[in-house]
Design a protein around this motif. Structure first.
Motif, PDB file in Angstrom:
ATOM      1  N   GLY A 229       9.226  43.599  -2.623  1.00 46.68           N
ATOM      2  CA  GLY A 229      10.349  43.887  -1.748  1.00 46.68           C
ATOM      3  C   GLY A 229      11.517  42.981  -2.042  1.00 46.68           C
ATOM      4  N   LEU A 230      12.602  43.157  -1.271  1.00 44.27           N
ATOM      5  CA  LEU A 230      13.800  42.327  -1.356  1.00 44.27           C
ATOM      6  C   LEU A 230      13.712  41.224  -0.314  1.00 44.27           C
ATOM      7  CD1 LEU A 230      16.668  44.944  -1.815  1.00 44.27           C
ATOM      8  CD2 LEU A 230      15.846  43.307  -3.507  1.00 44.27           C
ATOM      9  N   PHE A 231      14.051  40.021  -0.718  1.00 47.60           N
ATOM     10  CA  PHE A 231      14.009  38.882   0.192  1.00 47.60           C
ATOM     11  C   PHE A 231      15.332  38.138   0.085  1.00 47.60           C
ATOM     12  CE2 PHE A 231       9.701  39.816  -1.090  1.00 47.60           C
ATOM     13  CZ  PHE A 231       9.007  39.845   0.112  1.00 47.60           C
ATOM     14  N   SER A 232      16.125  38.211   1.155  1.00 42.05           N
ATOM     15  CA  SER A 232      17.398  37.500   1.213  1.00 42.05           C
ATOM     16  C   SER A 232      17.658  37.127   2.659  1.00 42.05           C
ATOM     17  CB  SER A 232      18.536  38.363   0.656  1.00 42.05           C
ATOM     18  OG  SER A 232      18.662  39.562   1.408  1.00 42.05           O
ATOM     19  N   ASP A 237      14.175  32.908   3.868  1.00 35.29           N
ATOM     20  CA  ASP A 237      13.812  31.644   4.513  1.00 35.29           C
ATOM     21  C   ASP A 237      12.397  31.709   5.070  1.00 35.29           C
ATOM     22  OD1 ASP A 237      16.291  30.610   3.896  1.00 35.29           O
ATOM     23  OD2 ASP A 237      17.192  31.245   5.810  1.00 35.29           O
ATOM     24  N   GLN A 238      12.038  32.841   5.631  1.00 41.16           N
ATOM     25  CA  GLN A 238      10.684  33.012   6.162  1.00 41.16           C
ATOM     26  C   GLN A 238       9.651  33.001   5.034  1.00 41.16           C
ATOM     27  OE1 GLN A 238      10.243  36.501   8.586  1.00 41.16           O
ATOM     28  NE2 GLN A 238       8.151  35.994   9.219  1.00 41.16           N
ATOM     29  N   LEU A 239       9.995  33.603   3.896  1.00 41.14           N
ATOM     30  CA  LEU A 239       9.100  33.610   2.738  1.00 41.14           C
ATOM     31  C   LEU A 239       8.841  32.195   2.237  1.00 41.14           C
ATOM     32  CD1 LEU A 239       7.586  35.266   0.515  1.00 41.14           C
ATOM     33  CD2 LEU A 239       9.728  35.244  -0.769  1.00 41.14           C
ATOM     34  N   PHE A 253      16.199  24.864  -7.865  1.00 36.36           N
ATOM     35  CA  PHE A 253      17.281  25.578  -8.552  1.00 36.36           C
ATOM     36  C   PHE A 253      18.295  26.219  -7.598  1.00 36.36           C
ATOM     37  CE2 PHE A 253      13.628  26.069 -11.608  1.00 36.36           C
ATOM     38  CZ  PHE A 253      14.104  25.126 -12.513  1.00 36.36           C
ATOM     39  N   GLY A 254      18.104  26.090  -6.304  1.00 34.13           N
ATOM     40  CA  GLY A 254      19.050  26.657  -5.357  1.00 34.13           C
ATOM     41  C   GLY A 254      18.963  28.159  -5.211  1.00 34.13           C
ATOM     42  N   VAL A 255      17.805  28.750  -5.481  1.00 34.36           N
ATOM     43  CA  VAL A 255      17.630  30.196  -5.343  1.00 34.36           C
ATOM     44  C   VAL A 255      17.745  30.593  -3.871  1.00 34.36           C
ATOM     45  CG1 VAL A 255      15.943  32.065  -5.564  1.00 34.36           C
ATOM     46  CG2 VAL A 255      16.261  30.451  -7.435  1.00 34.36           C
ATOM     47  N   ARG A 256      18.452  31.725  -3.598  1.00 34.20           N
ATOM     48  CA  ARG A 256      18.655  32.188  -2.224  1.00 34.20           C
ATOM     49  C   ARG A 256      18.232  33.635  -2.002  1.00 34.20           C
ATOM     50  NH1 ARG A 256      18.472  27.732  -1.669  1.00 34.20           N
ATOM     51  NH2 ARG A 256      19.919  26.253  -0.704  1.00 34.20           N
ATOM     52  N   SER A 257      17.843  34.337  -3.066  1.00 37.08           N
ATOM     53  CA  SER A 257      17.389  35.722  -2.895  1.00 37.08           C
ATOM     54  C   SER A 257      16.405  36.077  -3.997  1.00 37.08           C
ATOM     55  CB  SER A 257      18.565  36.700  -2.894  1.00 37.08           C
ATOM     56  OG  SER A 257      19.308  36.604  -4.092  1.00 37.08           O
ATOM     57  N   LEU A 258      15.433  36.922  -3.641  1.00 35.11           N
ATOM     58  CA  LEU A 258      14.383  37.342  -4.579  1.00 35.11           C
ATOM     59  C   LEU A 258      14.216  38.849  -4.518  1.00 35.11           C
ATOM     60  CD1 LEU A 258      11.451  34.811  -3.955  1.00 35.11           C
ATOM     61  CD2 LEU A 258      12.964  34.856  -5.926  1.00 35.11           C
ATOM     62  N   THR A 274       9.264  39.080 -10.789  1.00 37.65           N
ATOM     63  CA  THR A 274      10.168  38.574  -9.768  1.00 37.65           C
ATOM     64  C   THR A 274      11.505  38.209 -10.389  1.00 37.65           C
ATOM     65  OG1 THR A 274       8.282  37.680  -8.545  1.00 37.65           O
ATOM     66  CG2 THR A 274      10.461  36.865  -7.936  1.00 37.65           C
ATOM     67  N   LEU A 275      12.596  38.725  -9.793  1.00 38.80           N
ATOM     68  CA  LEU A 275      13.958  38.355 -10.173  1.00 38.80           C
ATOM     69  C   LEU A 275      14.523  37.462  -9.087  1.00 38.80           C
ATOM     70  CD1 LEU A 275      15.324  41.845 -11.351  1.00 38.80           C
ATOM     71  CD2 LEU A 275      14.114  40.119 -12.700  1.00 38.80           C
ATOM     72  N   ALA A 276      15.333  36.488  -9.474  1.00 37.49           N
ATOM     73  CA  ALA A 276      15.892  35.545  -8.504  1.00 37.49           C
ATOM     74  C   ALA A 276      17.353  35.271  -8.825  1.00 37.49           C
ATOM     75  CB  ALA A 276      15.089  34.247  -8.510  1.00 37.49           C
ATOM     76  N   ARG A 277      18.130  35.064  -7.738  1.00 36.60           N
ATOM     77  CA  ARG A 277      19.544  34.690  -7.889  1.00 36.60           C
ATOM     78  C   ARG A 277      19.863  33.593  -6.882  1.00 36.60           C
ATOM     79  NH1 ARG A 277      23.751  39.511  -8.772  1.00 36.60           N
ATOM     80  NH2 ARG A 277      24.835  37.727  -9.699  1.00 36.60           N
ATOM     81  N   THR A 278      20.962  32.884  -7.148  1.00 36.50           N
ATOM     82  CA  THR A 278      21.379  31.812  -6.254  1.00 36.50           C
ATOM     83  C   THR A 278      22.282  32.326  -5.137  1.00 36.50           C
ATOM     84  OG1 THR A 278      23.193  31.317  -7.786  1.00 36.50           O
ATOM     85  CG2 THR A 278      21.170  30.039  -8.025  1.00 36.50           C
ATOM     86  N   GLN A 279      22.768  33.585  -5.231  1.00 35.12           N
ATOM     87  CA  GLN A 279      23.566  34.182  -4.161  1.00 35.12           C
ATOM     88  C   GLN A 279      22.658  34.639  -3.017  1.00 35.12           C
ATOM     89  OE1 GLN A 279      23.791  35.071  -7.321  1.00 35.12           O
ATOM     90  NE2 GLN A 279      25.818  34.322  -7.963  1.00 35.12           N
ATOM     91  N   ARG A 280      23.178  34.572  -1.808  1.00 31.50           N
ATOM     92  CA  ARG A 280      22.370  34.928  -0.636  1.00 31.50           C
ATOM     93  C   ARG A 280      22.005  36.408  -0.634  1.00 31.50           C
ATOM     94  NH1 ARG A 280      20.940  32.357   3.857  1.00 31.50           N
ATOM     95  NH2 ARG A 280      20.559  33.543   5.777  1.00 31.50           N
ATOM     96  N   ASP A 281      22.961  37.290  -0.972  1.00 30.01           N
ATOM     97  CA  ASP A 281      22.693  38.727  -1.092  1.00 30.01           C
ATOM     98  C   ASP A 281      22.806  39.115  -2.565  1.00 30.01           C
ATOM     99  OD1 ASP A 281      22.331  39.230   1.683  1.00 30.01           O
ATOM    100  OD2 ASP A 281      24.507  39.090   1.964  1.00 30.01           O
ATOM    101  N   GLY A 282      21.890  38.602  -3.346  1.00 27.30           N
ATOM    102  CA  GLY A 282      21.990  38.770  -4.793  1.00 27.30           C
ATOM    103  C   GLY A 282      21.588  40.138  -5.293  1.00 27.30           C
ATOM    104  N   PHE A 283      20.798  40.881  -4.535  1.00 25.43           N
ATOM    105  CA  PHE A 283      20.300  42.169  -4.994  1.00 25.43           C
ATOM    106  C   PHE A 283      20.517  43.236  -3.915  1.00 25.43           C
ATOM    107  CE2 PHE A 283      17.692  38.866  -6.983  1.00 25.43           C
ATOM    108  CZ  PHE A 283      17.924  39.122  -8.331  1.00 25.43           C
ATOM    109  N   THR A 284      20.821  44.461  -4.364  1.00 21.80           N
ATOM    110  CA  THR A 284      20.997  45.594  -3.462  1.00 21.80           C
ATOM    111  C   THR A 284      19.798  46.515  -3.561  1.00 21.80           C
ATOM    112  OG1 THR A 284      22.104  46.952  -5.125  1.00 21.80           O
ATOM    113  CG2 THR A 284      23.492  45.447  -3.807  1.00 21.80           C
ATOM    114  N   ALA A 285      19.758  47.453  -2.653  1.00 23.20           N
ATOM    115  CA  ALA A 285      18.680  48.441  -2.697  1.00 23.20           C
ATOM    116  C   ALA A 285      18.735  49.255  -3.977  1.00 23.20           C
ATOM    117  CB  ALA A 285      18.761  49.355  -1.476  1.00 23.20           C
ATOM    118  N   LYS A 286      19.980  49.509  -4.445  1.00 20.01           N
ATOM    119  CA  LYS A 286      20.131  50.250  -5.697  1.00 20.01           C
ATOM    120  C   LYS A 286      19.563  49.439  -6.858  1.00 20.01           C
ATOM    121  CE  LYS A 286      23.557  52.527  -8.624  1.00 20.01           C
ATOM    122  NZ  LYS A 286      24.994  52.839  -8.809  1.00 20.01           N
ATOM    123  N   ASP A 287      19.799  48.113  -6.866  1.00 20.73           N
ATOM    124  CA  ASP A 287      19.224  47.261  -7.910  1.00 20.73           C
ATOM    125  C   ASP A 287      17.696  47.343  -7.880  1.00 20.73           C
ATOM    126  OD1 ASP A 287      21.763  46.436  -8.645  1.00 20.73           O
ATOM    127  OD2 ASP A 287      21.722  44.663  -7.361  1.00 20.73           O
TER     128      ASP A 287
END
Length: 831
Positions: A229-232, A237-239, A253-258, A274-287
């Motif tokens: 799933g998407l985690f942002s 934070d709960q994850l 590394f300052g990751v904020r979304s998975l 698993t893909l990770a980004r440092t942006q809080r909303d790094g991935f969309t449903a389309k991604d």
């Protein structure tokens, strides 16, 4: 002839808060053949209807009553991939820009004309159809690109790099992690890559990710992956509260979304990407949807890669088995063969150390020998563990205790990596010392069974803390089967060689014994002295006590030693004899302890010493009083420690012998005069046996004489029926300073000269003159030698009537040649 039916028109949902306009639209569209699923007057009502029943197209009023507008609903429709057409009375520039961002498929301006409504919907249908087709082509291209990039890759890290490069082109990310848990093999694989450029990635080390909190490494293996799933935001934070890796990625590394995806393999496995980004909303449903579409292709390619790995692993195991067979056929030393085996195993299981611990079945129980090879410059070479300089000295008792504790691991398959190995090293002094000196951090133990009994153990170790898995342990167990066959042949060959050498040594020894033995036969006698001797032998023979046999020369000390051995529990083995007086001092040590080939000049081959030859039996040290003083210390150590060391040998050899020593010297006097070590004397003098001289057992002279008569007659091939009475009388009254040996030789000489069947002495028995009792009992003053010689010659001349030559002449009376007597008479002035 059939008529083709026109394609069905799409279903519609009208979202309009003005009932008259909505009802008018429904009338127009129903008339044109469209299916109207319903009318919604708000964003909330529209979402509810779409969730329960999805429609093909939505007619959406921009201005809706309520907290949310048509623009808000348009964004939600985009995420759900539902096409829509905006309805509006008039649009301002700002509102138009906001509407464009939502990417609608058309606009309808109020009031509507039927023609405009139908044409706009037709265009929307066309654009949506072509958009889905383009999207499908794009997905196919992505799948083809992923397939082409990874189909020929046969390495997991290269596979992950190829997948990362392809995914990054349509869904940008900062980190990618591949986790493969093969449950049937009990193995776990974890790889994390960090993007360093447009098409550049670098591997992230677990230690770098987890920092100083090294115990977290233990949690990489057993931790089950979370649900895809998407985690942002709050979900991320709960994850992080429960997921070790997510928390480590955030903190390091300052990751904020998975975005986590399940890879459905055909085998029993738990695999995630698993893909990770440092942006809080790094991935969309389309991604997420885009990456999900290629997960089946990734799974197929990964299944092929794992299948290839399994085939390659089997091929390598067969290659290793062949290499083991060839190595053990090479005929070299076991250490050299082990180096060849290690080179082959290293191709499949990279390691830095390979050991073979051979458990010894012979006493002492539990002993064993460790053969080891170590990687040096990419190749394995034999490692002499005795030469490893330990920073901390270790006593033999502590070493034995550590080996005993370690032996439990050596007899069952064991995997020790990471903290398991560190904990074992902390509990075992030997493992800790070699961990420090050789730098080992992980180890595999696999027993090698021969005839269903553990005969040895394979030890594979690495300087990496997590070098091995349970699958590696199973692989090493498969290899150990071939190792057992090869080792069984080697051990059998060694046993054959050892037995052949021993038989050859025993044959040589027994041949020499037969040739050189005095061969007195059994002990003979029934005198009180002999009866006491027999009782003493019966008492000491069944024990393991060291026996010291004392007695004059020729009394039969060797026969007593043989009697003690034949009545002992060791009688099934050979009694080995060495005469300490018959060999030069330089050779006694080699005879006793043996030597290795090349240990000194002339040592052209290995020789087993008498101690090893007598293992399990009895060692008879004859003439122990003649042993050089410098060798007495080594003999004492061998008796005390029950171990010896060959000349030029590399280590001690355990022995199991009973010592019987004999001497005709007074050892107490020898100790007092410094010619014999007192500690060796007390070690030998545990149970002394004194063999009586023949003069103290005259009752045994007649049976001994008759025994030697029969044996001598058989030896010479003569018929001898008895001994003359006067001869027997002489035998009974003679002092026998040479004891039984002298009796045997006197009878043999008489038998050779005998002309009848009754044995008679050829000449009277004469005792040798002693220093205390010189010839001539005259106790007067000692005369000069010339005067004594003059008197003897004059007396002989007087007795012979002045005759020198002939029978009864002076020369005959003096036992001299006539010419010699004449020369001495001339010298002394006798005419």
């Amino acid at each position: 002839m059939s008529v083709l039916e026109p394609p069905a028109l799409p279903s519609l949902l009208i979202v309009e808060d003005e009932f008259l306009i909505a009802n008018d639209l429904r009338r127009i569209l129903t008339k044109a053949g469209y299916r109207i699923e319903g009318i919604a007057g708000s964003v909330e009502e529209a979402k509810t209807k779409l969730v329960s029943q999805r429609t093909d197209i939505v007619l959406l009023d921009i201005f809706l009553a309520g907290p949310e507008t048509g623009i808000d609903l348009a964004h939600w429709l985009n995420k759900q991939a539902i096409p829509f057409v905006f309805l509006s009375a008039n649009l301002t520039d700002s509102l138009l820009e906001a509407a464009k961002v939502t990417q609608p498929f058309g606009y309808l301006t109020k009031p509507f004309r039927e023609k405009d409504v139908l044409s706009t919907l037709e265009i929307a249908r066309y654009r949506h159809a072509h958009s889905e087709e383009a999207k499908l082509r794009e997905q196919q291209q992505i799948q083809i690109a992923v397939n082409n990039a990874s189909i020929h890759i046969q390495d997991r890290e290269q596979f992950c790099l190829a997948i990362a490069d392809q995914i990054n082109q349509f869904v940008p990310f900062a980190f990618i992690t591949l986790r493969i848990g093969l449950l049937d093999d009990s193995t776990f694989y974890w790889l994390m890559l960090r993007k360093t450029g447009d098409h550049a990635f670098s591997r992230v080390n677990p230690g770098t990710l987890l920092g100083a909190d090294e115990p977290l490494l233990e949690k990489l293996d057993p931790e089950a992956p979370d649900q895809p799933g998407l985690f942002s935001g709050g979900a991320f934070d709960q994850l992080c509260q429960t997921n070790v890796l997510a928390r480590a990625c955030r903190d390091t590394f300052g990751v904020r979304s998975l975005a986590q995806f399940s890879i459905p393999l055909t085998r029993n496995a738990i695999t995630t990407l698993t893909l990770a980004r440092t942006q809080r909303d790094g991935f969309t449903a389309k991604d997420y949807q885009t990456v999900s579409l290629i997960c089946p292709q990734i799974a197929l390619t990964l299944d092929n890669l794992l299948a290839y790995e399994e085939l390659d692993r089997r091929r390598q195991i067969k290659s290793i088995e062949l290499a083991i067979a060839n190595a053990f056929r090479s005929g070299g030393s076991l250490d050299a063969m082990l180096a060849l085996v290690a080179d082959a195993i290293n191709e499949l299981l990279p390691a830095d150390f390979l050991g073979l611990y051979r458990a010894e079945r012979q006493p002492p129980a539990g002993s064993g020998k460790l053969h080891a090879v170590q990687k040096n410059g990419g190749r394995f070479a034999p490692l002499d563990l005795q030469s490893v300089r330990l920073g901390t000295p270790i006593s033999p008792s502590a070493r034995d205790a550590a080996l005993t504790a370690l032996r439990t691991c050596l007899t069952k398959p064991t995997l020790n990596v990471g903290f398991q190995f560190t904990d074992q090293a902390a509990d075992n002094l030997l493992v800790e010392l070699y961990r420090k000196e050789l730098g080992l951090q992980s180890v595999l133990y696999v027993p090698v069974f021969i005839s269903e009994q553990p005969a040895a153990s394979l030890i594979l170790a690495s300087k990496s803390p997590y070098a091995f898995t349970y699958k590696d342990l199973h692989t090493l167990q498969d290899i150990s089967v071939q190792m057992a066959l090869a080792l069984d042949n080697v051990l059998a060959f060694e046993r054959i060689n050892r037995l052949s050498e021993r038989l050859e040594q025993e044959k040589t020894y027994l041949t020499e014994e037969i040739r050189t033995s005095n061969n007195f036969g059994e002990l003979i006698g029934n005198s009180p002295a002999m009866t006491h001797l027999f009782t003493t032998i019966d008492q000491v023979a069944p024990t393991e006590a060291t026996v010291l046999i004392l007695g004059e020369t020729g009394t039969g000390k060797e026969l007593v030693a043989r009697a003690v051995h034949n009545l002992s529990t060791r009688r099934a083995r050979t009694i080995v004899k060495i005469n300490c007086a018959a060999l030069p001092a330089q050779l006694i040590e080699s005879e006793l302890f043996g030597h290795e080939r090349g240990s000194f000049t002339g040592a052209t081959e290995k020789r087993i010493g008498k101690f090893e030859l007598a293992s399990g039996g009895t060692l008879f040290l004859d003439e122990i009083g003649e042993l050089p003083l410098e060798l007495q210390a080594k003999l004492l150590r061998a008796i005390q420690e029950r171990e010896i060391e060959r000349i030029g040998g590399k280590g001690p050899i355990r022995i199991d012998v009973r010592i019987i020593a004999a001497t005709n010297r007074n050892l107490q006097q020898e100790v007092a005069e410094g010619r014999f070590r007192s500690d060796l004397y007390y070690r030998l003098n545990v149970f002394p046996i004194v063999v009586p001289p023949l003069r103290e057992r005259t009752d045994d002279i007649q049976p001994l004489a008759l025994h030697f008569l029969q044996r001598t007659a058989k030896k010479l091939g003569k018929v001898l029926t008895g001994i003359a009475n006067d001869t027997m009388q002489q035998l009974m009254t003679y002092a026998w300073p040479g004891n039984i040996r002298e009796l045997e030789h006197v009878l043999e000489r008489a038998a050779i000269l005998s002309r009848s069947t009754t044995l008679t002495l050829a000449e009277p028995l004469r005792s040798l003159p002693t220093v205390d009792e010189p010839r001539g009992s005259d106790s007067g003053p000692v005369q000069p030698i010339d005067d004594t010689m003059r008197a003897a010659i004059l007396g002989a001349l007087a007795k012979s009537g002045g005759r020198i030559r002939g029978a009864g002449g002076a020369a005959e009376l003096l036992h001299l040649k006539p010419t010699t007597l004449e020369a001495r008479m001339k010298k002394l002035g006798i005419s």
